[in-house]
Motif scaffolding. Structure first.
Motif, PDB file in Angstrom:
ATOM      1  N   THR A 110     -13.626  58.118 -23.298  1.00 52.08           N
ATOM      2  CA  THR A 110     -13.139  56.768 -23.019  1.00 52.08           C
ATOM      3  C   THR A 110     -12.326  56.267 -24.208  1.00 52.08           C
ATOM      4  OG1 THR A 110     -15.125  55.858 -23.965  1.00 52.08           O
ATOM      5  CG2 THR A 110     -15.142  56.211 -21.604  1.00 52.08           C
ATOM      6  N   PRO A 111     -11.517  55.246 -24.010  1.00 53.04           N
ATOM      7  CA  PRO A 111     -10.797  54.669 -25.158  1.00 53.04           C
ATOM      8  C   PRO A 111     -11.766  54.176 -26.230  1.00 53.04           C
ATOM      9  CG  PRO A 111     -10.032  53.713 -23.085  1.00 53.04           C
ATOM     10  CD  PRO A 111     -11.149  54.632 -22.734  1.00 53.04           C
ATOM     11  N   TRP A 112     -12.924  53.732 -25.780  1.00 55.66           N
ATOM     12  CA  TRP A 112     -13.917  53.225 -26.735  1.00 55.66           C
ATOM     13  C   TRP A 112     -14.368  54.320 -27.686  1.00 55.66           C
ATOM     14  CZ3 TRP A 112     -15.660  49.420 -29.238  1.00 55.66           C
ATOM     15  CH2 TRP A 112     -16.922  49.442 -29.805  1.00 55.66           C
ATOM     16  N   SER A 113     -14.754  55.495 -27.136  1.00 57.89           N
ATOM     17  CA  SER A 113     -15.200  56.558 -28.033  1.00 57.89           C
ATOM     18  C   SER A 113     -14.024  57.101 -28.835  1.00 57.89           C
ATOM     19  CB  SER A 113     -15.912  57.660 -27.260  1.00 57.89           C
ATOM     20  OG  SER A 113     -15.300  57.867 -26.035  1.00 57.89           O
ATOM     21  N   LEU A 114     -12.825  57.051 -28.248  1.00 57.83           N
ATOM     22  CA  LEU A 114     -11.646  57.455 -29.031  1.00 57.83           C
ATOM     23  C   LEU A 114     -11.524  56.564 -30.263  1.00 57.83           C
ATOM     24  CD1 LEU A 114      -8.647  58.286 -26.703  1.00 57.83           C
ATOM     25  CD2 LEU A 114      -9.808  59.740 -28.370  1.00 57.83           C
ATOM     26  N   LEU A 115     -11.763  55.268 -30.095  1.00 63.32           N
ATOM     27  CA  LEU A 115     -11.677  54.339 -31.232  1.00 63.32           C
ATOM     28  C   LEU A 115     -12.721  54.702 -32.291  1.00 63.32           C
ATOM     29  CD1 LEU A 115     -10.599  51.771 -32.567  1.00 63.32           C
ATOM     30  CD2 LEU A 115     -12.288  50.480 -31.267  1.00 63.32           C
ATOM     31  N   VAL A 116     -13.946  55.009 -31.796  1.00 62.12           N
ATOM     32  CA  VAL A 116     -15.013  55.332 -32.754  1.00 62.12           C
ATOM     33  C   VAL A 116     -14.663  56.597 -33.536  1.00 62.12           C
ATOM     34  CG1 VAL A 116     -17.422  56.012 -32.964  1.00 62.12           C
ATOM     35  CG2 VAL A 116     -16.784  54.172 -31.416  1.00 62.12           C
ATOM     36  N   TYR A 117     -14.300  57.660 -32.805  1.00 61.33           N
ATOM     37  CA  TYR A 117     -14.000  58.907 -33.509  1.00 61.33           C
ATOM     38  C   TYR A 117     -12.750  58.771 -34.363  1.00 61.33           C
ATOM     39  CZ  TYR A 117     -17.576  61.016 -30.630  1.00 61.33           C
ATOM     40  OH  TYR A 117     -18.769  61.306 -30.047  1.00 61.33           O
ATOM     41  N   GLY A 118     -11.770  58.003 -33.858  1.00 60.37           N
ATOM     42  CA  GLY A 118     -10.546  57.796 -34.628  1.00 60.37           C
ATOM     43  C   GLY A 118     -10.825  57.102 -35.947  1.00 60.37           C
ATOM     44  N   THR A 119     -11.760  56.139 -35.918  1.00 58.93           N
ATOM     45  CA  THR A 119     -12.111  55.446 -37.155  1.00 58.93           C
ATOM     46  C   THR A 119     -12.630  56.417 -38.196  1.00 58.93           C
ATOM     47  OG1 THR A 119     -12.717  53.561 -35.833  1.00 58.93           O
ATOM     48  CG2 THR A 119     -13.504  53.584 -38.084  1.00 58.93           C
ATOM     49  N   PHE A 120     -13.495  57.338 -37.726  1.00 63.91           N
ATOM     50  CA  PHE A 120     -14.053  58.275 -38.697  1.00 63.91           C
ATOM     51  C   PHE A 120     -13.003  59.259 -39.192  1.00 63.91           C
ATOM     52  CE2 PHE A 120     -17.953  56.557 -37.165  1.00 63.91           C
ATOM     53  CZ  PHE A 120     -18.703  56.522 -38.318  1.00 63.91           C
ATOM     54  N   LEU A 121     -12.079  59.643 -38.314  1.00 65.11           N
ATOM     55  CA  LEU A 121     -10.986  60.518 -38.735  1.00 65.11           C
ATOM     56  C   LEU A 121     -10.166  59.829 -39.818  1.00 65.11           C
ATOM     57  CD1 LEU A 121      -9.844  63.270 -37.937  1.00 65.11           C
ATOM     58  CD2 LEU A 121      -8.178  62.052 -36.528  1.00 65.11           C
ATOM     59  N   LEU A 122      -9.840  58.554 -39.547  1.00 67.23           N
ATOM     60  CA  LEU A 122      -9.062  57.766 -40.498  1.00 67.23           C
ATOM     61  C   LEU A 122      -9.824  57.639 -41.820  1.00 67.23           C
ATOM     62  CD1 LEU A 122      -6.362  56.364 -40.116  1.00 67.23           C
ATOM     63  CD2 LEU A 122      -7.581  54.250 -39.667  1.00 67.23           C
ATOM     64  N   GLY A 123     -11.125  57.316 -41.721  1.00 62.68           N
ATOM     65  CA  GLY A 123     -11.943  57.147 -42.919  1.00 62.68           C
ATOM     66  C   GLY A 123     -12.012  58.437 -43.719  1.00 62.68           C
ATOM     67  N   PHE A 157     -11.993  68.880 -49.394  1.00 65.21           N
ATOM     68  CA  PHE A 157     -11.874  68.945 -47.939  1.00 65.21           C
ATOM     69  C   PHE A 157     -13.217  69.253 -47.292  1.00 65.21           C
ATOM     70  CE2 PHE A 157     -11.107  71.013 -43.902  1.00 65.21           C
ATOM     71  CZ  PHE A 157     -10.377  70.018 -43.277  1.00 65.21           C
ATOM     72  N   THR A 158     -13.910  70.289 -47.791  1.00 67.43           N
ATOM     73  CA  THR A 158     -15.190  70.669 -47.191  1.00 67.43           C
ATOM     74  C   THR A 158     -16.172  69.506 -47.229  1.00 67.43           C
ATOM     75  OG1 THR A 158     -14.727  72.670 -48.400  1.00 67.43           O
ATOM     76  CG2 THR A 158     -16.749  72.621 -47.117  1.00 67.43           C
ATOM     77  N   ALA A 159     -16.232  68.845 -48.395  1.00 73.44           N
ATOM     78  CA  ALA A 159     -17.202  67.761 -48.544  1.00 73.44           C
ATOM     79  C   ALA A 159     -16.897  66.627 -47.577  1.00 73.44           C
ATOM     80  CB  ALA A 159     -17.176  67.247 -49.984  1.00 73.44           C
ATOM     81  N   VAL A 160     -15.629  66.230 -47.537  1.00 72.39           N
ATOM     82  CA  VAL A 160     -15.260  65.107 -46.671  1.00 72.39           C
ATOM     83  C   VAL A 160     -15.495  65.477 -45.220  1.00 72.39           C
ATOM     84  CG1 VAL A 160     -13.283  63.804 -45.826  1.00 72.39           C
ATOM     85  CG2 VAL A 160     -13.648  64.059 -48.258  1.00 72.39           C
ATOM     86  N   PHE A 161     -15.121  66.719 -44.848  1.00 73.70           N
ATOM     87  CA  PHE A 161     -15.287  67.137 -43.458  1.00 73.70           C
ATOM     88  C   PHE A 161     -16.768  67.102 -43.071  1.00 73.70           C
ATOM     89  CE2 PHE A 161     -16.018  70.407 -40.247  1.00 73.70           C
ATOM     90  CZ  PHE A 161     -15.167  69.942 -39.258  1.00 73.70           C
ATOM     91  N   ALA A 162     -17.604  67.720 -43.919  1.00 71.96           N
ATOM     92  CA  ALA A 162     -19.036  67.781 -43.579  1.00 71.96           C
ATOM     93  C   ALA A 162     -19.606  66.380 -43.427  1.00 71.96           C
ATOM     94  CB  ALA A 162     -19.785  68.550 -44.663  1.00 71.96           C
ATOM     95  N   GLY A 163     -19.308  65.506 -44.391  1.00 65.86           N
ATOM     96  CA  GLY A 163     -19.881  64.163 -44.359  1.00 65.86           C
ATOM     97  C   GLY A 163     -19.430  63.373 -43.153  1.00 65.86           C
ATOM     98  N   PHE A 164     -18.119  63.327 -42.955  1.00 61.36           N
ATOM     99  CA  PHE A 164     -17.604  62.452 -41.901  1.00 61.36           C
ATOM    100  C   PHE A 164     -17.863  63.025 -40.518  1.00 61.36           C
ATOM    101  CE2 PHE A 164     -15.782  60.211 -45.303  1.00 61.36           C
ATOM    102  CZ  PHE A 164     -15.579  58.934 -44.824  1.00 61.36           C
ATOM    103  N   PHE A 165     -17.900  64.378 -40.391  1.00 61.43           N
ATOM    104  CA  PHE A 165     -18.207  64.986 -39.092  1.00 61.43           C
ATOM    105  C   PHE A 165     -19.611  64.569 -38.654  1.00 61.43           C
ATOM    106  CE2 PHE A 165     -19.367  68.660 -36.401  1.00 61.43           C
ATOM    107  CZ  PHE A 165     -18.352  68.519 -35.464  1.00 61.43           C
TER     108      PHE A 165
END
Lengths: 399, 255
Positions: B2-15, B148-156
């Motif tokens: 949904t657009p809602w979950s897209l917003l949630v995941y997008g926020t974490f991608l951005l962060g 990269f690894t650290a940020v990916f692991a944490g934010f994922f």
């Protein structure tokens, strides 16, 4: 106007403004009295040139602080260098918020208590002062670090270690009072002392009072615990590189901290705004006049403490650092721990406010300490035991 | 999706991208871009929180403000070059979390956080940090080792958890907060006992054994730390040099 004041929030805001205003002046005059008292103790005259009796001296000092060139040395850490004095000043002042200045107040005389003369009365009570005390060391630590100066840096280290060591006996002594009163709010602690037949906590626990007073000296970095600014060893300590108004802020912060610390001791052990048997100072007196009277009594008690702080400063020499540490960890901490255990036993037995039981315990602790001290050999302080002994030889032919 | 979950995941991608760019590196500085992305991610996160508040009937400015400060200072803790600044931002993080506890009436927890973390633990951190490095930043401070690894692991991990939480209706805690902080609400009730009192009762009456065990555990850890760090010095006999013959001497004891 009166209707507006009956709201606790409005009353608190006005009270906070008034108190901070008064205390700013009081802190400035603390410096004047510090100089006058030091002069008196050393048989000098002291400041007497600015105004009658030198009473305008604080204004002149303040003007000088403002007008001096504000130097920021080249190699300091600039943001922290500018931030540290604010930290010292603000943390010195926000402790006032919780001191119970004048008990409950009935503003319009209809027999209903409208407000309490305390800026804030949170449920955490005395813990708030402990939290502020824990943060207060950051002014010194950050100032010392940002100075980029080895002496200032040593001062910051000393201040940290000293704060950490003296916070423990302080907390234990506060716990003794909290256990005795069964309350954690400051106003309730005062009322508990009044309710206990006008017996203040100092009568019940004199040893704990002395320990708390000692730790307040240490927390405010006053002589004999002012190792963080020992001039002979560290030049000026943490404020070596500070000048003008920034130095003035450290200075004011120290005095504000002294007032907060004495306020805490007064509330915990000396009955806050209360004086026994004097009408107008009892919990049931809630008129505006009684509030002002209570505030003046509280202020007078603080003034006595401030005089005591200054008296000690110009009488006692400074501790050496290892003596300071030993006093806290091997002296104050075991004693206050023993007292706290004893007090909790008394609370369990329902004898927490009995004069005979409390004083008996305190005397017992003093006796045990004296006995242990008598049995111990002299402490090793400067020269360690594994160093060769010093032998003093008389010259040949001397009698 | 949904657009809602897209917003949630997008926020974490951005962060995640913002933190990656903010992490210190030696070759070139990407901090400005990171800061801009970070502000965007924070705004998106607050928008997500805002939905819950609107569900529960209003906006809570205290929550938005302290949560923003807390997240921002948490990012600053790991992206600062100077360790002292990291420690200071950690203090700011602690202080920003205090209002979050206060709006839930957890006064005791709030002040305990200040006393324990900001008052005691961080002072010891500062002690260690100041001892180890005063001025010169070492290589491992100026460059993140595996950004990269650290940020990916944490934010994922965070994105997965938050993505699941975001499917739920407004959490009970948030609703409670808003109800008790809205002054006009008729549901507002005075707590029966003080928070401090209630915690004391619970700890010492209901969970006494666990509380005591935790205390004993801490004591054991403390004694263990002392035992491990204590250096055993060989006992040196107290050497008293022989007096030269014919001279009267007085020994000065160690003072």
């Amino acid at each position: 106007m009166l209707e507006l004041l009956k709201d606790q929030f409005t009353f608190s805001v006005i009270l906070a403004l008034v108190i901070v205003g008064i205390l700013n002046g009081a802190v400035a005059y603390c410096i004047y009295f510090e100089r006058k008292i030091s002069a008196w103790l050393q048989d000098r005259v002291g400041p007497n040139r600015v105004g009658p009796l030198g009473l305008l001296q604080p204004l002149a000092d303040g003007g000088k602080f403002v007008l001096k060139e504000d130097i920021i040395p080249a190699n300091v850490d600039k943001p922290l260098f500018l931030f540290a004095p604010f930290m010292a000043l603000v943390l010195g002042f926000i402790g006032f918020a919780i001191l119970p200045w004048g008990g409950s107040v009935d503003l319009d005389g209809d027999g209903v208590v409208d407000v309490i003369a305390q800026v804030a009365d949170p449920g955490i009570g005395i813990l708030y002062l402990l939290g502020i005390g824990g943060l207060a060391v950051y002014g010194v630590v950050l100032g010392g670090w940002a100075n980029n100066n080895k002496y200032a840096y040593f001062a910051a280290m000393r201040a940290t270690a000293q704060m950490l060591s003296y916070e423990i006996p302080m907390g234990l002594c506060i716990l003794i009072v909290v256990l005795t009163a069964g309350q954690i709010r400051l106003e309730e602690i005062v009322l508990a002392q009044v309710g206990n037949g006008n017996i203040w906590n100092i009568c019940l626990h004199p040893v704990a009072f002395i320990i708390l007073l000692t730790t307040v000296f240490a927390e405010t970095n006053r002589t004999p615990f002012d190792l963080a600014e020992a001039e002979q060893e560290l030049i000026g300590g943490y404020h070596t590189e500070y000048g003008a108004l920034k130095f003035g802020m450290f200075f004011l912060g120290e005095y504000a901290h002294m007032i907060t610390g004495s306020g805490m001791v007064i509330v915990l052990f000396l009955g806050g705004w209360h004086l026994p048997w004097i009408p107008g100072l009892q919990p049931e007196d809630v008129s505006i006049g009684a509030m002002l009277l209570k505030m003046s009594v509280f202020g007078a008690k603080i003034a006595v403490f401030l005089f005591f702080f200054m008296w000690v400063r110009w009488t006692l020499p400074r501790f050496r650092f290892d003596q300071l540490m030993r006093l806290s960890w091997k002296g104050l901490m075991p004693i206050s721990l023993a007292l706290m255990c004893y007090t909790s036993v008394l609370v369990y037995a329902g004898k927490a406010t009995s004069l005979a039981w409390c004083l008996g315990g305190e005397l017992g602790v003093v006796f045990i300490v004296l006995a242990i001290n008598a049995m111990r050999t002299a402490p090793i302080t400067g020269r360690q035991r594994n160093m060769p002994a010093i032998t003093v030889h008389k010259p040949a032919g001397a009698p | 999706m949904t657009p809602w979950s897209l917003l949630v995941y997008g926020t974490f991608l951005l962060g995640g991208a913002a933190v990656y760019l903010l992490l210190p590196r030696t070759d070139r500085s990407t901090r400005t871009a990171g800061a801009i992305l970070g502000i965007g991610a924070l705004a998106a996160a607050m928008a997500i929180c805002g939905r819950y508040f609107l569900d529960a009937g209003g906006l809570n400015a205290v929550f938005i403000l302290s949560a923003t400060v807390a997240i921002a200072s948490a990012v600053m803790v790991i992206t600062q070059v100077k360790p002292v600044y990291s420690a200071l931002y950690f203090i700011l993080l602690i202080l920003a979390m205090v209002p979050l506890l206060l709006i839930q009436n957890a006064e005791f927890l709030a002040i305990a956080l200040i006393i324990v973390y900001a008052g005691a633990i961080l002072v010891t951190y500062m002690f260690v940090i100041m001892l180890s490095q005063q001025n010169a930043e070492s290589v491992y401070d100026r460059r993140a080792r595996e950004p990269f690894t650290a940020v990916f692991a944490g934010f994922f991990t965070m994105a997965i958890i938050a993505g699941q939480l975001a499917q739920l209706p407004a959490p009970r805690i948030l609703q409670g907060t808003l109800v008790s902080s809205a002054a006009a609400s008729p549901i507002q009730t005075e707590p029966e006992a003080d928070n401090t009192e209630a915690i004391g009762e619970t700890l010492l009456a209901q969970y006494l054994i666990g509380f005591e065990l935790a205390g004993v555990l801490l004591l054991v850890a403390m004694i263990g730390a002392i035992a491990l760090s204590r250096k055993r010095l060989p006992v040196v006999a107290h050497a008293i040099p022989a007096k030269p013959p014919g001279q009267i001497g007085r020994e000065v004891p160690p003072y």
